[in-house]
Scaffold this active site. Structure first.
Site, PDB file in Angstrom:
ATOM      1  N   ASP A 186      -7.960  -3.373  14.382  1.00 15.56           N
ATOM      2  CA  ASP A 186      -9.349  -3.579  13.965  1.00 15.56           C
ATOM      3  C   ASP A 186      -9.476  -4.701  12.940  1.00 15.56           C
ATOM      4  O   ASP A 186     -10.520  -4.880  12.325  1.00 15.56           O
ATOM      5  CB  ASP A 186      -9.954  -2.289  13.406  1.00 15.56           C
ATOM      6  CG  ASP A 186      -9.204  -1.745  12.197  1.00 15.56           C
ATOM      7  OD1 ASP A 186      -8.215  -2.380  11.758  1.00 15.56           O
ATOM      8  OD2 ASP A 186      -9.596  -0.679  11.689  1.00 15.56           O
ATOM      9  N   ASP A 234       0.820  -1.201   0.000  1.00 10.61           N
ATOM     10  CA  ASP A 234       0.000   0.000   0.000  1.00 10.61           C
ATOM     11  C   ASP A 234       0.859   1.257   0.000  1.00 10.61           C
ATOM     12  O   ASP A 234       2.089   1.194   0.135  1.00 10.61           O
ATOM     13  CB  ASP A 234      -0.934   0.008   1.218  1.00 10.61           C
ATOM     14  CG  ASP A 234      -0.291  -0.572   2.474  1.00 10.61           C
ATOM     15  OD1 ASP A 234       0.917  -0.332   2.693  1.00 10.61           O
ATOM     16  OD2 ASP A 234      -0.969  -1.269   3.231  1.00 10.61           O
ATOM     17  N   HIS A 274      -7.675  -5.116  10.090  1.00  9.45           N
ATOM     18  CA  HIS A 274      -7.357  -4.865   8.686  1.00  9.45           C
ATOM     19  C   HIS A 274      -6.019  -5.497   8.311  1.00  9.45           C
ATOM     20  O   HIS A 274      -5.118  -5.592   9.138  1.00  9.45           O
ATOM     21  CB  HIS A 274      -7.366  -3.363   8.361  1.00  9.45           C
ATOM     22  CG  HIS A 274      -6.220  -2.588   8.912  1.00  9.45           C
ATOM     23  ND1 HIS A 274      -6.325  -1.792  10.047  1.00  9.45           N
ATOM     24  CD2 HIS A 274      -4.940  -2.443   8.482  1.00  9.45           C
ATOM     25  CE1 HIS A 274      -5.170  -1.207  10.277  1.00  9.45           C
ATOM     26  NE2 HIS A 274      -4.304  -1.594   9.340  1.00  9.45           N
ATOM     27  N   GLU A 305      -9.793  -1.903   5.273  1.00 11.61           N
ATOM     28  CA  GLU A 305     -10.447  -1.581   6.530  1.00 11.61           C
ATOM     29  C   GLU A 305     -11.715  -2.418   6.718  1.00 11.61           C
ATOM     30  O   GLU A 305     -12.231  -3.015   5.768  1.00 11.61           O
ATOM     31  CB  GLU A 305     -10.816  -0.094   6.538  1.00 11.61           C
ATOM     32  CG  GLU A 305      -9.628   0.853   6.388  1.00 11.61           C
ATOM     33  CD  GLU A 305      -8.774   0.985   7.633  1.00 11.61           C
ATOM     34  OE1 GLU A 305      -8.686   0.007   8.410  1.00 11.61           O
ATOM     35  OE2 GLU A 305      -8.191   2.058   7.848  1.00 11.61           O
TER      36      GLU A 305
END
Length: 258
Positions: free
Chosen positions: A135, A66, A137, A142
Site C-alpha cells: 500500500d 520500527d 508504506h 501507513e
C-alpha cells in the site's frame, strides 16, 4: 531519484557494495536497517564480505525503523529479534551499537522522543535501507501519514496486518495493531536512502513511488523530495513503470557521464 532495475540477487550485491564503500571511507558510519523480506539479500551479501575479510562493521552503528507494541520479550516476530537474527548475528557489528524504538516502554510517546534524540546524538543516519509495503508504506508510515511525521505510535492498517500475518504463522489475530515507527520526516533526514522492492505485489507501490504524485495516500512518494535516493527493483516490481526503458538506458550508459 535514481531507479535501478536488476535481478533480486544482483540488488543485494549492489547495495552491499555501496555499504562497503561507505564503511571504507567512514568505519563508524551510521546505518538505518530494515526488517522484512526486502533487505535479506543485502544482509546476506554483507555477511559474505565480512566473512571474507573484505569489509567490517565493527565500528559502525545502526538504527532500526520500527517495532511492534505489545509483543512479549523473546517473541520471534519482534523486530528487535528479527534484526539481530538476520543482520547482527551475521556480521561483526557490536550488538550494543544497534538500537530500535522501545515498544515495551510504559510511556510510548517519551520512548519516541528519546529515539529521535538518539539518532540526532549519533549524528544522523548515513545510509538508510528501506522496503515498501503493497500500500506504499515505508517503515510503518501507513497511508494518510503526515509527510513531516516524526517517530511516533502508529495504528497498522488491515492490509499491513494481512501482509505481515505470514510472520505469525498466518494468524492475523496474532499481528499487533500498534507499533512505534520512525516518521517520514525522520527518514528524510538520512543522508542517503536505498529502497528495495521485489515481486509483482509491489509493482503498483513502486509505480506510485517513482512516477506518481507526492501524496499521503502513498507515503513512500515523499522520497521524491529526498536529494539522494536509489530505488532498486526487480523486473516484477518494476513491471508497471511507464519509463522503465528509460531507467534501463540510464543505467546502461551511466559510465559515459564524467
Amino acid at each position: 531519484m535514481e531507479v535501478v532495475i536488476a535481478r533480486e540477487d544482483e540488488i543485494g550485491e549492489l547495495i552491499a557494495d555501496e555499504i562497503a564503500g561507505l564503511l571504507a571511507d567512514r568505519p563508524d558510519a551510521v546505518l538505518g536497517v530494515a526488517t522484512g523480506s526486502s533487505p535479506l539479500r543485502v544482509y546476506e551479501a554483507l555477511a559474505r564480505r565480512v566473512d571474507a575479510g573484505e569489509t567490517s562493521l565493527a565500528r559502525a552503528r545502526a538504527f532500526t525503523l520500527d517495532e511492534y507494541v505489545g509483543l512479549p520479550p523473546g517473541h520471534p516476530a519482534r523486530y528487535d529479534a528479527v534484526i539481530r537474527e538476520e543482520f547482527v548475528a551475521r556480521v561483526d557489528i557490536d550488538p550494543a551499537a544497534v538500537r530500535g524504538p522501545d515498544g515495551d516502554a510504559d510511556d510510548l510517546d517519551d520512548a519516541c522522543h528519546r529515539y529521535e534524540e538518539a539518532i540526532r546524538d549519533a549524528g544522523g543516519v548515513d545510509l538508510q535501507i528501506l522496503g515498501i509495503g503493497t500500500d506504499g508504506h515505508i517503515a510503518f508510515n501507513e497511508p494518510g501519514s503526515s509527510l513531516a511525521s516524526r517517530t511516533r505510535v502508529k495504528t497498522l492498517t488491515a492490509q499491513t496486518r494481512l501482509d505481515n500475518a505470514r510472520f505469525f504463522a498466518g494468524d492475523l489475530d496474532a499481528v499487533p495493531r500498534h507499533c512505534l515507527t520512525q516518521g517520514l520526516g525522520t527518514i528524510l533526514e538520512a543522508r542517503r536512502v536505498v529502497l528495495v522492492a521485489t515481486g509483482e505485489a509491489k509493482a503498483q507501490a513502486v509505480a506510485q513511488l517513482v512516477e506518481g504524485a507526492v501524496s499521503a495516500r502513498w507515503p513512500g512518494t515523499v522520497l521524491q523530495h529526498h536529494p539522494d535516493v536509489t530505488v532498486f527493483a526487480d523486473e516484477a516490481a518494476a513491471s508497471r513503470l511507464e519509463l522503465a526503458d528509460y531507467y534501463r538506458d540510464t543505467r546502461a550508459h551511466r559510465s559515459l557521464v564524467q
